[in-house]
Design a protein around this motif. Structure first.
Motif, PDB file in Angstrom:
ATOM      1  N   LEU A   1      44.502 -36.584  67.968  1.00 36.66           N
ATOM      2  CA  LEU A   1      44.530 -37.126  66.610  1.00 36.66           C
ATOM      3  C   LEU A   1      45.958 -37.482  66.188  1.00 36.66           C
ATOM      4  CD1 LEU A   1      42.863 -37.896  64.166  1.00 36.66           C
ATOM      5  CD2 LEU A   1      42.955 -35.514  63.376  1.00 36.66           C
ATOM      6  N   PHE A   2      46.890 -36.617  66.592  1.00 37.88           N
ATOM      7  CA  PHE A   2      48.304 -36.861  66.270  1.00 37.88           C
ATOM      8  C   PHE A   2      48.780 -38.192  66.869  1.00 37.88           C
ATOM      9  CE2 PHE A   2      52.623 -36.218  68.190  1.00 37.88           C
ATOM     10  CZ  PHE A   2      53.361 -36.466  67.040  1.00 37.88           C
ATOM     11  N   ILE A   3      48.434 -38.443  68.126  1.00 33.12           N
ATOM     12  CA  ILE A   3      48.863 -39.688  68.790  1.00 33.12           C
ATOM     13  C   ILE A   3      48.292 -40.903  68.050  1.00 33.12           C
ATOM     14  CG2 ILE A   3      48.682 -41.046  70.921  1.00 33.12           C
ATOM     15  CD1 ILE A   3      48.568 -38.222  72.383  1.00 33.12           C
ATOM     16  N   ARG A   4      47.031 -40.814  67.650  1.00 34.80           N
ATOM     17  CA  ARG A   4      46.424 -41.918  66.884  1.00 34.80           C
ATOM     18  C   ARG A   4      47.181 -42.163  65.586  1.00 34.80           C
ATOM     19  NH1 ARG A   4      41.306 -43.209  68.915  1.00 34.80           N
ATOM     20  NH2 ARG A   4      40.685 -41.657  70.475  1.00 34.80           N
ATOM     21  N   LYS A   5      47.464 -41.054  64.875  1.00 34.04           N
ATOM     22  CA  LYS A   5      48.165 -41.178  63.587  1.00 34.04           C
ATOM     23  C   LYS A   5      49.575 -41.728  63.771  1.00 34.04           C
ATOM     24  CE  LYS A   5      45.110 -38.973  60.886  1.00 34.04           C
ATOM     25  NZ  LYS A   5      44.463 -39.648  59.737  1.00 34.04           N
TER      26      LYS A   5
ATOM     27  N   MET B   1      46.825 -39.111  79.005  1.00 33.44           N
ATOM     28  CA  MET B   1      45.984 -38.978  77.824  1.00 33.44           C
ATOM     29  C   MET B   1      45.582 -37.511  77.699  1.00 33.44           C
ATOM     30  SD  MET B   1      42.287 -40.617  76.889  1.00 33.44           S
ATOM     31  CE  MET B   1      42.649 -42.258  77.434  1.00 33.44           C
ATOM     32  N   PRO B   2      46.236 -36.756  76.805  1.00 39.41           N
ATOM     33  CA  PRO B   2      45.947 -35.321  76.705  1.00 39.41           C
ATOM     34  C   PRO B   2      44.542 -35.056  76.158  1.00 39.41           C
ATOM     35  CG  PRO B   2      47.917 -35.913  75.432  1.00 39.41           C
ATOM     36  CD  PRO B   2      47.269 -37.192  75.850  1.00 39.41           C
ATOM     37  N   SER B   3      43.984 -33.909  76.529  1.00 38.54           N
ATOM     38  CA  SER B   3      42.646 -33.552  76.040  1.00 38.54           C
ATOM     39  C   SER B   3      42.707 -32.665  74.797  1.00 38.54           C
ATOM     40  CB  SER B   3      41.852 -32.832  77.140  1.00 38.54           C
ATOM     41  OG  SER B   3      42.508 -31.634  77.493  1.00 38.54           O
ATOM     42  N   HIS B   4      43.878 -32.136  74.466  1.00 39.16           N
ATOM     43  CA  HIS B   4      43.982 -31.261  73.291  1.00 39.16           C
ATOM     44  C   HIS B   4      43.609 -32.077  72.044  1.00 39.16           C
ATOM     45  CE1 HIS B   4      45.508 -28.469  70.356  1.00 39.16           C
ATOM     46  NE2 HIS B   4      45.909 -27.637  71.288  1.00 39.16           N
ATOM     47  N   PRO B   5      42.623 -31.605  71.243  1.00 45.02           N
ATOM     48  CA  PRO B   5      42.157 -32.424  70.115  1.00 45.02           C
ATOM     49  C   PRO B   5      43.241 -32.726  69.082  1.00 45.02           C
ATOM     50  CG  PRO B   5      41.084 -30.238  70.126  1.00 45.02           C
ATOM     51  CD  PRO B   5      41.854 -30.367  71.401  1.00 45.02           C
ATOM     52  N   ILE B   6      44.171 -31.790  68.881  1.00 43.29           N
ATOM     53  CA  ILE B   6      45.234 -32.050  67.901  1.00 43.29           C
ATOM     54  C   ILE B   6      46.201 -33.094  68.437  1.00 43.29           C
ATOM     55  CG2 ILE B   6      47.267 -30.990  66.793  1.00 43.29           C
ATOM     56  CD1 ILE B   6      45.407 -28.552  66.338  1.00 43.29           C
TER      57      ILE B   6
ATOM     58  N   PRO C   1      62.943 -40.147  83.192  1.00 44.33           N
ATOM     59  CA  PRO C   1      62.001 -40.872  82.329  1.00 44.33           C
ATOM     60  C   PRO C   1      61.005 -39.979  81.586  1.00 44.33           C
ATOM     61  CG  PRO C   1      61.458 -41.166  84.659  1.00 44.33           C
ATOM     62  CD  PRO C   1      62.760 -40.445  84.616  1.00 44.33           C
ATOM     63  N   LEU C   2      60.486 -40.538  80.484  1.00 49.23           N
ATOM     64  CA  LEU C   2      59.552 -39.795  79.625  1.00 49.23           C
ATOM     65  C   LEU C   2      58.113 -40.201  79.939  1.00 49.23           C
ATOM     66  CD1 LEU C   2      61.509 -40.426  76.304  1.00 49.23           C
ATOM     67  CD2 LEU C   2      61.726 -38.474  77.883  1.00 49.23           C
ATOM     68  N   ILE C   3      57.164 -39.337  79.618  1.00 51.98           N
ATOM     69  CA  ILE C   3      55.744 -39.668  79.780  1.00 51.98           C
ATOM     70  C   ILE C   3      55.245 -40.258  78.457  1.00 51.98           C
ATOM     71  CG2 ILE C   3      53.425 -38.726  80.138  1.00 51.98           C
ATOM     72  CD1 ILE C   3      54.706 -36.547  81.900  1.00 51.98           C
ATOM     73  N   VAL C   4      54.525 -41.389  78.533  1.00 53.34           N
ATOM     74  CA  VAL C   4      53.934 -41.978  77.333  1.00 53.34           C
ATOM     75  C   VAL C   4      52.518 -41.421  77.171  1.00 53.34           C
ATOM     76  CG1 VAL C   4      53.253 -44.096  76.163  1.00 53.34           C
ATOM     77  CG2 VAL C   4      55.301 -44.082  77.630  1.00 53.34           C
ATOM     78  N   HIS C   5      52.267 -40.809  76.009  1.00 56.27           N
ATOM     79  CA  HIS C   5      50.960 -40.202  75.731  1.00 56.27           C
ATOM     80  C   HIS C   5      50.114 -41.154  74.903  1.00 56.27           C
ATOM     81  CE1 HIS C   5      53.489 -36.886  76.939  1.00 56.27           C
ATOM     82  NE2 HIS C   5      52.449 -36.078  77.022  1.00 56.27           N
TER      83      HIS C   5
ATOM     84  N   GLY D   1      49.676 -44.603  68.361  1.00 52.01           N
ATOM     85  CA  GLY D   1      49.023 -44.775  69.658  1.00 52.01           C
ATOM     86  C   GLY D   1      49.865 -44.526  70.892  1.00 52.01           C
ATOM     87  N   TYR D   2      51.209 -44.525  70.753  1.00 48.49           N
ATOM     88  CA  TYR D   2      52.058 -44.387  71.946  1.00 48.49           C
ATOM     89  C   TYR D   2      53.179 -43.383  71.679  1.00 48.49           C
ATOM     90  CZ  TYR D   2      49.538 -48.627  73.087  1.00 48.49           C
ATOM     91  OH  TYR D   2      48.540 -49.525  73.321  1.00 48.49           O
ATOM     92  N   VAL D   3      53.009 -42.178  72.154  1.00 54.26           N
ATOM     93  CA  VAL D   3      53.987 -41.123  71.893  1.00 54.26           C
ATOM     94  C   VAL D   3      54.685 -40.725  73.195  1.00 54.26           C
ATOM     95  CG1 VAL D   3      54.321 -38.748  71.088  1.00 54.26           C
ATOM     96  CG2 VAL D   3      52.726 -40.250  69.871  1.00 54.26           C
ATOM     97  N   ALA D   4      55.987 -41.010  73.275  1.00 51.10           N
ATOM     98  CA  ALA D   4      56.777 -40.556  74.437  1.00 51.10           C
ATOM     99  C   ALA D   4      57.061 -39.083  74.247  1.00 51.10           C
ATOM    100  CB  ALA D   4      58.093 -41.326  74.505  1.00 51.10           C
ATOM    101  N   ALA D   5      56.786 -38.273  75.274  1.00 59.72           N
ATOM    102  CA  ALA D   5      57.031 -36.839  75.103  1.00 59.72           C
ATOM    103  C   ALA D   5      57.348 -36.145  76.413  1.00 59.72           C
ATOM    104  CB  ALA D   5      55.828 -36.159  74.446  1.00 59.72           C
TER     105      ALA D   5
END
Ligand code: TXA
Ligand code: MG
Length: 364
Positions: free
Chosen positions: A143-147, A135-140, A76-80, A150-154
């Protein structure tokens, strides 16, 4: 399920630097987010390792992720996510202990396992009724997840069977021609994948050790357990994080961990490397700074100070990739077991190192 690689001819590499004006970062990430919304794949930096992102709520995107990595689709994948208010939609209930852990460690290198809601496709969870969320702390990344909606499997952005990428060039090596975009940016500082904690039962269970240690978790929620397969390499039980059962990256050279008093370790490693080199083989060492100058191997990697696991964590996967590039046939690593490390982070380093070494440890 189908795991054929989708043929994509062009992978755009987009570099984001500290000196980029804010408007330009925003534009680049709007573009990247748009690719995800349209069902494409984008590799992006997080504070742990690079992730290979797709829309977590789109089953076709998840299928493409497995194909690009060459990864078995039962893993399974992690949802960010980028915002605590986005959690509700993808889980069915947030247990109180999970709430406390999220409050203490998000954004950050902690993944929590919840029961999933109906909107999360089984393709994303490898057929499970639970979903991993971080929920990653890396600022990029944020912002990328928001753009991206909101839900990025990675998963980590490496080919299946390679070490997780901690530098953009590792992602380029593995993913060129397989995905739509690679975001190249600094700040992948931890170097090992997130701690995974299952919060679906009464007592939280650690399924994969990481920068957030058991001590830190117990400090917030009291009792915690550890999946037995983490510390018992001989265990016949199946790990509860499906991905932990797969053979992890092993360098082409034979890797051995050497444990004991520092001077004994140095003496043993030097004897072995001298013998191997005399036989015509190239040797490598992962050693701590205090004794580094004493090693005589072809390739000596600096693991940083003995009582601080953070530097070896940051570099471990780079070292493993480099040993292959340098054609090293025998590799000796000092041990980073708990006794050498004040932070408790040594356990995560040892977990990955033991997997890479196929659990070969020599006591001297
Ligand atoms: O730091 C990280 O966690 C990185 C970055 C990109 O966020 N991601 C990462 O993903 O390491 P990946 O796919 O390489 O590892 C995910 C692990 C696998 O071992 C998988 O089996 C486990 O998480 N996992 C995912 N969902 C799970 C679930 N519902 N139950 C148990 N384990 C799960
Ligand atoms: Mg991985």
């Amino acid at each position: 399920m189908e795991t054929k690689i989708d043929v994509i001819t062009e992978t755009r590499i987009v570099a984001i630097g500290k000196s980029d004006p804010p408007g330009s970062i925003d534009r680049k990430l709007t573009l990247a987010g748009g690719i995800i919304r349209q069902g494409g794949l984008v590799a992006f930096p997080t504070e742990t390792v690079y992730g290979l992102g797709g829309d977590a709520l789109n089953s076709e995107s998840s299928r493409k992720i497995y194909a690009a990595k060459g990864r078995p689709c039962d893993n399974p994948l992690i949802v960010h996510i980028a915002d605590m208010t986005h959690l509700d939609r993808i889980v069915s209930g947030i247990p109180p202990k999970a709430q406390k852990l999220a409050k203490a460690f998000w954004p950050g290198p902690l993944t929590l396992i919840f029961r999933k809601s109906e909107v999360v496709p089984y393709q994303t969870t490898g057929g499970l009724d639970t979903v991993a969320v971080r929920m990653p702390s890396h600022p990029i990344a944020n912002l990328f997840i928001r753009k991206a909606g909101g839900y990025v499997a990675a998963p980590s952005a490496n080919l299946s069977g390679k070490p997780s990428p901690t530098l953009a060039r590792h992602v380029v090596q593995d993913m060129m021609g397989r995905i739509d975009m690679i975001i190249d940016a600094e700040g992948v500082e931890i170097g090992l994948e997130s701690t995974i904690v299952d919060v679906t039962g009464d007592i939280p269970v650690i399924l994969r050790p990481g920068y957030i240690t058991q001590r830190m978790l117990s400090g917030v929620v009291g009792e915690t357990d550890m999946d037995v397969t983490i510390y018992d390499g001989q265990s016949t039980q199946a790990p509860r994080a499906p991905g932990m059962k797969y053979r992890h990256y092993a360098p082409r050279g034979e890797l051995v961990i050497v444990e004991g008093e520092p001077q004994n370790v140095v003496r043993y490693i030097n004897e072995q490397t001298a013998l191997r080199e005399a036989g015509g083989a190239r040797t490598g060492v992962i050693g701590t700074q205090e004794v580094l100058s004493q090693y005589q191997a072809s390739s000596v990697k600096n693991a940083g100070r003995r009582r601080d696991a953070s530097m070896v964590a940051r570099q471990l996967y780079t070292f493993l990739r480099e040993f292959d590039d340098e054609d090293i046939a025998y590799i000796y690593a000092e041990s980073f077991a708990d006794s050498f490390d004040d932070s408790g982070f040594g356990q995560a380093v040892m977990n990955r190192l033991l997997k890479a070494a196929g659990h070969r440890v020599i006591h001297v």
